[in-house]
Design a protein around this motif. Sequence first.
Motif, mmCIF file in Angstrom:
data_model
loop_
_atom_site.group_PDB
_atom_site.id
_atom_site.type_symbol
_atom_site.label_atom_id
_atom_site.label_comp_id
_atom_site.label_asym_id
_atom_site.label_seq_id
_atom_site.Cartn_x
_atom_site.Cartn_y
_atom_site.Cartn_z
ATOM 1 N N PRO A 55 0.825 -1.220 0.000
ATOM 2 C CA PRO A 55 0.000 0.000 0.000
ATOM 3 C C PRO A 55 0.854 1.262 0.000
ATOM 4 C CG PRO A 55 -0.774 -1.582 1.636
ATOM 5 C CD PRO A 55 0.549 -2.078 1.161
ATOM 6 N N PRO A 56 0.319 2.369 -0.511
ATOM 7 C CA PRO A 56 1.086 3.624 -0.579
ATOM 8 C C PRO A 56 1.502 4.117 0.806
ATOM 9 C CG PRO A 56 -0.858 3.728 -1.977
ATOM 10 C CD PRO A 56 -0.997 2.491 -1.158
ATOM 11 N N ARG A 57 2.816 4.178 1.006
ATOM 12 C CA ARG A 57 3.339 4.717 2.266
ATOM 13 C C ARG A 57 4.734 5.314 2.099
ATOM 14 N NH1 ARG A 57 4.384 -1.042 3.579
ATOM 15 N NH2 ARG A 57 6.557 -1.299 4.263
ATOM 16 N N PHE A 58 5.249 5.341 0.877
ATOM 17 C CA PHE A 58 6.622 5.778 0.645
ATOM 18 C C PHE A 58 6.672 7.157 0.009
ATOM 19 C CE2 PHE A 58 6.792 1.050 0.036
ATOM 20 C CZ PHE A 58 7.317 0.781 1.287
ATOM 21 N N GLN A 59 7.828 7.829 0.217
ATOM 22 C CA GLN A 59 8.088 9.135 -0.360
ATOM 23 C C GLN A 59 9.214 9.019 -1.386
ATOM 24 O OE1 GLN A 59 6.317 11.739 0.366
ATOM 25 N NE2 GLN A 59 5.297 11.169 2.265
ATOM 26 N N PRO A 60 9.214 9.857 -2.430
ATOM 27 C CA PRO A 60 10.372 9.869 -3.340
ATOM 28 C C PRO A 60 11.605 10.353 -2.596
ATOM 29 C CG PRO A 60 8.905 11.696 -3.814
ATOM 30 C CD PRO A 60 8.193 10.827 -2.812
ATOM 31 N N THR A 61 12.780 9.919 -3.058
ATOM 32 C CA THR A 61 14.017 10.248 -2.371
ATOM 33 C C THR A 61 14.972 10.973 -3.305
ATOM 34 O OG1 THR A 61 14.994 8.117 -2.968
ATOM 35 C CG2 THR A 61 13.807 8.231 -0.877
ATOM 36 N N GLU A 62 15.943 11.652 -2.714
ATOM 37 C CA GLU A 62 16.901 12.431 -3.495
ATOM 38 C C GLU A 62 17.741 11.541 -4.390
ATOM 39 O OE1 GLU A 62 20.784 15.364 -2.780
ATOM 40 O OE2 GLU A 62 19.612 14.626 -1.084
ATOM 41 N N TRP A 63 18.194 10.382 -3.876
ATOM 42 C CA TRP A 63 19.125 9.555 -4.622
ATOM 43 C C TRP A 63 18.419 8.559 -5.534
ATOM 44 C CZ3 TRP A 63 24.104 10.521 -5.164
ATOM 45 C CH2 TRP A 63 24.707 11.378 -4.236
ATOM 46 N N TYR A 64 17.255 8.085 -5.159
ATOM 47 C CA TYR A 64 16.594 7.036 -5.928
ATOM 48 C C TYR A 64 15.371 7.530 -6.685
ATOM 49 C CZ TYR A 64 19.609 3.835 -3.402
ATOM 50 O OH TYR A 64 20.698 3.186 -2.893
ATOM 51 N N LYS A 110 11.768 8.161 -7.866
ATOM 52 C CA LYS A 110 10.561 7.359 -7.715
ATOM 53 C C LYS A 110 10.936 5.941 -7.292
ATOM 54 C CE LYS A 110 8.449 9.925 -11.528
ATOM 55 N NZ LYS A 110 7.838 9.818 -12.886
ATOM 56 N N PRO A 111 10.183 5.350 -6.361
ATOM 57 C CA PRO A 111 10.515 3.988 -5.921
ATOM 58 C C PRO A 111 10.487 3.008 -7.099
ATOM 59 C CG PRO A 111 8.909 4.998 -4.449
ATOM 60 C CD PRO A 111 9.030 5.910 -5.634
ATOM 61 N N THR A 112 11.489 2.163 -7.188
ATOM 62 C CA THR A 112 11.613 1.191 -8.272
ATOM 63 C C THR A 112 12.262 -0.073 -7.746
ATOM 64 O OG1 THR A 112 11.886 2.965 -9.907
ATOM 65 C CG2 THR A 112 12.542 0.760 -10.580
ATOM 66 N N PHE A 113 11.762 -1.224 -8.183
ATOM 67 C CA PHE A 113 12.366 -2.480 -7.763
ATOM 68 C C PHE A 113 13.616 -2.770 -8.584
ATOM 69 C CE2 PHE A 113 8.809 -3.364 -5.100
ATOM 70 C CZ PHE A 113 9.300 -4.288 -4.177
ATOM 71 N N LEU A 114 14.625 -3.277 -7.878
ATOM 72 C CA LEU A 114 15.910 -3.624 -8.465
ATOM 73 C C LEU A 114 16.022 -5.149 -8.552
ATOM 74 C CD1 LEU A 114 17.995 -1.090 -6.364
ATOM 75 C CD2 LEU A 114 17.459 -0.885 -8.797
ATOM 76 N N PRO A 115 17.032 -5.681 -9.266
ATOM 77 C CA PRO A 115 17.224 -7.129 -9.283
ATOM 78 C C PRO A 115 17.244 -7.713 -7.875
ATOM 79 C CG PRO A 115 18.649 -6.108 -10.898
ATOM 80 C CD PRO A 115 17.998 -4.985 -10.147
ATOM 81 N N GLY A 116 16.731 -8.934 -7.751
ATOM 82 C CA GLY A 116 16.563 -9.534 -6.440
ATOM 83 C C GLY A 116 15.261 -9.141 -5.793
ATOM 84 N N LYS A 117 14.424 -8.402 -6.543
ATOM 85 C CA LYS A 117 13.126 -7.931 -6.051
ATOM 86 C C LYS A 117 13.263 -7.228 -4.711
ATOM 87 C CE LYS A 117 9.735 -10.356 -8.744
ATOM 88 N NZ LYS A 117 8.406 -10.954 -8.769
ATOM 89 N N ARG A 118 14.162 -6.241 -4.725
ATOM 90 C CA ARG A 118 14.323 -5.349 -3.579
ATOM 91 C C ARG A 118 14.178 -3.917 -4.064
ATOM 92 N NH1 ARG A 118 14.092 -9.704 -1.531
ATOM 93 N NH2 ARG A 118 15.477 -10.632 0.045
ATOM 94 N N ALA A 119 13.634 -3.071 -3.212
ATOM 95 C CA ALA A 119 13.489 -1.656 -3.534
ATOM 96 C C ALA A 119 14.011 -0.827 -2.376
ATOM 97 C CB ALA A 119 12.024 -1.308 -3.818
ATOM 98 N N VAL A 120 14.785 0.213 -2.712
ATOM 99 C CA VAL A 120 15.238 1.172 -1.705
ATOM 100 C C VAL A 120 14.195 2.275 -1.635
ATOM 101 C CG1 VAL A 120 17.080 2.731 -0.986
ATOM 102 C CG2 VAL A 120 17.638 0.624 -2.218
ATOM 103 N N VAL A 121 13.576 2.438 -0.460
ATOM 104 C CA VAL A 121 12.458 3.369 -0.313
ATOM 105 C C VAL A 121 12.641 4.192 0.965
ATOM 106 C CG1 VAL A 121 10.829 1.919 -1.593
ATOM 107 C CG2 VAL A 121 11.117 1.578 0.868
ATOM 108 N N SER A 122 11.764 5.144 1.122
ATOM 109 C CA SER A 122 11.775 5.971 2.330
ATOM 110 C C SER A 122 10.347 6.265 2.737
ATOM 111 C CB SER A 122 12.528 7.281 2.084
ATOM 112 O OG SER A 122 12.455 8.121 3.226
ATOM 113 N N GLU A 123 10.086 6.166 4.033
ATOM 114 C CA GLU A 123 8.745 6.472 4.533
ATOM 115 C C GLU A 123 8.620 7.933 4.959
ATOM 116 O OE1 GLU A 123 7.349 2.118 6.191
ATOM 117 O OE2 GLU A 123 8.462 3.430 7.576
ATOM 118 N N ASN A 124 9.756 8.636 5.045
ATOM 119 C CA ASN A 124 9.702 10.047 5.432
ATOM 120 C C ASN A 124 10.444 10.960 4.466
ATOM 121 O OD1 ASN A 124 12.381 9.501 5.982
ATOM 122 N ND2 ASN A 124 12.142 9.594 8.219
ATOM 123 N N GLY A 125 11.007 10.389 3.376
ATOM 124 C CA GLY A 125 11.732 11.182 2.398
ATOM 125 C C GLY A 125 13.177 11.437 2.754
#
Length: 461
Positions: free
Chosen positions: A100-109, A111-126
Amino acid sequence: MKFRRILTQNSLSKQLLLGLMISGLTTVGNIAAPVTSSPVPGPESAATWEYAIPPALPDMGTPSQGMLSVQAEDGKWGFIKLPERTQSFAANQALPYVIPPRFQPTEWYGKPTFLPGKRAVVSENGEDYILVDSSGNRHEVPFDLEETNIGFSHGLAIVQKTVKGERRYGAIDQDWNLVVPIRFSLLDDFTEDGMAWVTYPAGNGQWFWGVINRKGTLVQDLSPLGFGNVGFVGPTSLKNSFWVELKEGMAILDCGMNSATSHPIYFRIPPIYRGITNWVDGRALARTKTGTTVLINSSGEVLREVAVTPAIIGIGPNAFEGSLDFWGTFVIAETRRTADYWHIGRVFDLDGNDLLGTEVNLWTQNEYWTEELYAVQDVATKKWGFLDRAGKLRIPQNDEQENPPRFSEGVAAMEVNGKFGYIDHDGKEFIPFIFDGASDFSEGYAVVLVGDKYGLIRKKD
C-alpha cells in the motif's frame, strides 16, 4: 527513470577520466542534416497498442522486476504487480496494491523502483532509507543506502559505507549478499568477465592500485607501475583487458594471464600509442606518438592508416587533442568546444569522408547505441535522429526532446510537434504521437503522460 521528458536510469561510474583520448565514453548530440516534419505513419499504428492502466494517476515509476510503483492522490507511493497481458483496469477501478502507498520519493533514488533480487530502496519520510522486498518486508543491509544509488552491472552492484570517517566501497550480488568486502577507496563497475579495478590507501601516504575478481580477490597488482605514473584505468570490451594510461603512453593490460598466486603485469599492447579508442569486433583506433591515426587489432598490429585527425582543443600549454569514438565503419571525431563547454564533432568514414556534412554534439556517456542504432542530434535544430552501423542517417532528425531517444523492445519514444509517440527501426510511426510524455518500454510496458495524469500502455499481441 526520468520522463522523456523520459525515464532513464544511469549506473554510477567512478572512473577517473584523466586520459586525453579515452573514447567509448563519449556519445553524441547535435547535427544539421535534412529534417522532415514528422515520422511516416505506420499502416496499423492505431491497432498496435492499448492501455493497461488509463491515464488517471498522479505519477508512475519504472516497470521493473514485475512490479510498478504508483503514486496515490495523497502523494505517497505504493507498488502493484504489472498487469497480466490480458488484464486491463478502468479509470475508476481501485488498483490491487501488494504494498500500500506509504513511501516518499528520495533524493538519490527518485521514484521507488524495484531492483534485481526484487528489492526496492524506499523511504517512509523522504529522508531515511530502508530496503523492502516485494511483500513490503524490511531487510537490514551491512552498507549505507544513502547516497549510493545502487545500479547492477553484470550481476553485481557497488555499495558503500563510511568507515572511520572515510567512504569505502564493496559489492553485492543480485541476492543482495555482500560478496566483495567494503574496504576499497575506489571500486569501478564490474566487467562481463567479472573484474573491476580498485584503489585503496596502503599506508605511509602510498596508494594501492589493482584489479580484483567478483570475490574481491586480487588478480592484478598495478602498484609496480607507480601511483604517480598511472593516469587512468578502465575496462575494455576485450576479454580480461583494461586500458592503462601511463606517462609513456596508453597500454592494454591483459589480466587473464595471471594465476592465483602470481600477478605479473602483462601488456597485450605496450604503451606505444598516445591513445586507444573503444574496441569494435576486435579492432580499435590508435593515435601514434607521431600524431597519425591507425586501425589496430587486439594484438596491437597496425591494419591501416585512418584519415581522421581530432582537432587540438584550446591554445597554449593547456591545449589537448579532441576525442575519437570508433564504431567499426565510422568515427566520431571531436572538432571543437563551445564557450559553454559543449563538445562538437563530425562523423567520418575511415578514409576521412564527412558522412553527414554537419557537426554533432559529443556527450559524456556511451549509452546511445540501442538495438544497432545510434542517436544523434542536429546542432542547429537540436533534433534527434539515428545512425546505423554503416554511419548512415537511417532515421532523420525529427525528435524535439532534450534527452537522447533510445530504442527499447523494438521502438523508441520521440517528440514531434510537442507530442510524444513511438517509432520503429525504420522510423515509421508505431504508436501515434498523442501523448504529453512517454517512457522507454520495459518488461512489455511503457508509462505515458496525458495532460497531468499518468497511464500504462503495452503493445498489442
